[in-house]
Design a protein around this motif. Structure first.
Motif, mmCIF file in Angstrom:
data_model
loop_
_atom_site.group_PDB
_atom_site.id
_atom_site.type_symbol
_atom_site.label_atom_id
_atom_site.label_comp_id
_atom_site.label_asym_id
_atom_site.label_seq_id
_atom_site.Cartn_x
_atom_site.Cartn_y
_atom_site.Cartn_z
ATOM 1 N N ASP A 97 1.033 -1.222 -0.074
ATOM 2 C CA ASP A 97 0.084 0.087 -0.107
ATOM 3 C C ASP A 97 0.867 1.278 -0.033
ATOM 4 O OD1 ASP A 97 -2.473 -1.415 0.036
ATOM 5 O OD2 ASP A 97 -2.406 -1.385 2.301
ATOM 6 N N ILE B 268 2.413 3.570 -1.823
ATOM 7 C CA ILE B 268 2.477 4.416 -3.277
ATOM 8 C C ILE B 268 3.934 5.124 -3.258
ATOM 9 C CG2 ILE B 268 1.582 5.609 -4.884
ATOM 10 C CD1 ILE B 268 -1.137 4.693 -4.152
ATOM 11 N N GLN C 193 -1.573 0.287 -7.390
ATOM 12 C CA GLN C 193 -2.480 0.002 -6.750
ATOM 13 C C GLN C 193 -3.705 0.645 -7.367
ATOM 14 O OE1 GLN C 193 -2.355 -1.062 -3.688
ATOM 15 N NE2 GLN C 193 -0.345 -1.445 -4.213
#
Length: 221
Positions: free
Chosen positions: A76, A78, A101
């Protein structure tokens, strides 16, 4: 010569790629900040590093630019995904495959130079692994836990040979169920049909049999 691939990030997606690459006899380097994850996959990789992929000095010290492909499978975070991809390209890595994502993240990755952007909701880890290892695999489809179908682009070793002469079923235990020839599908092709340049063979077999076929074909190129 064995391919060498590095996988950064050992979440569900990265872990599935590591396990499949191991089955395909590929030397795999893994990098993750979580020691527990690195230990969890220790049976599937050649070398494991507990480290931060945004640390340029660390990536340089392990010779990351020598790997055939580096897969950024960070979860998660990024920012870490984008920065890692940027550093890898700056270090001269030939091919960087990065997990996106969402569509916005994917567009950013493309703009900073990611060679392949993967959207996990559309791409299984097993499919990506096969496409990384074999440049001739056009598509990969699981039909059960043990059997799959691949679309395989005929190379020079297969061209102008009749199906009967190749002995694919006898040698590998897999079957040619169709041929895609310029968009026309030849279903259950006759054994006397010759394979032409540009043909895409649609093959079915067990995962192990297809892996063996791909490895042999790559060595013969």
């Amino acid at each position: 010569m064995k391919k060498e691939i590095a996988v950064i990030g050992l979440g569900r997606f990265g872990g599935s790629i590591v396990m499949e690459l191991s089955e395909m006899n590929v030397d795999v380097l893994v990098i993750d900040t979580d020691e527990t994850r690195v230990n969890e996959y220790q049976d599937y990789y050649s070398e494991g590093i507990i480290g931060d992929s945004t640390d340029e000095a660390m990536l340089k010290s392990i010779g990351i630019d020598n790997y055939d492909n580096v897969i950024v499978a960070i979860g998660d975070n990024i920012q870490a995904s984008i920065l890692s991809t940027l550093i890898l390209k700056d270090l001269g890595v030939k091919k960087v495959t990065t997990k996106a994502q969402n569509s916005y993240h994917g567009r950013v990755l493309e703009k900073i130079g990611a060679d392949i952007v993967v959207h996990p909701e559309r791409d299984m880890g097993r499919r990506i692994a096969h496409r990384l290892v074999s440049s001739s695999v056009v598509e990969y489809l699981e039909v059960s836990s043990s059997h799959s179908i691949i679309e395989y682009s005929a190379n020079a070793r297969l061209e102008n040979k009749r199906i009967s002469d190749l002995n694919i079923r006898e040698k590998f235990g897999i079957s040619i169920i169709a041929i895609n020839r310029d968009g026309d599908i030849i279903v259950s092709p006759d054994s006397q049909i010759s394979i032409l340049s540009g043909d895409i063979l649609i093959l079915i077999g067990s995962v192990q049999q297809l892996n063996h076929f791909e490895r042999v074909m790559e060595r013969l190129k």
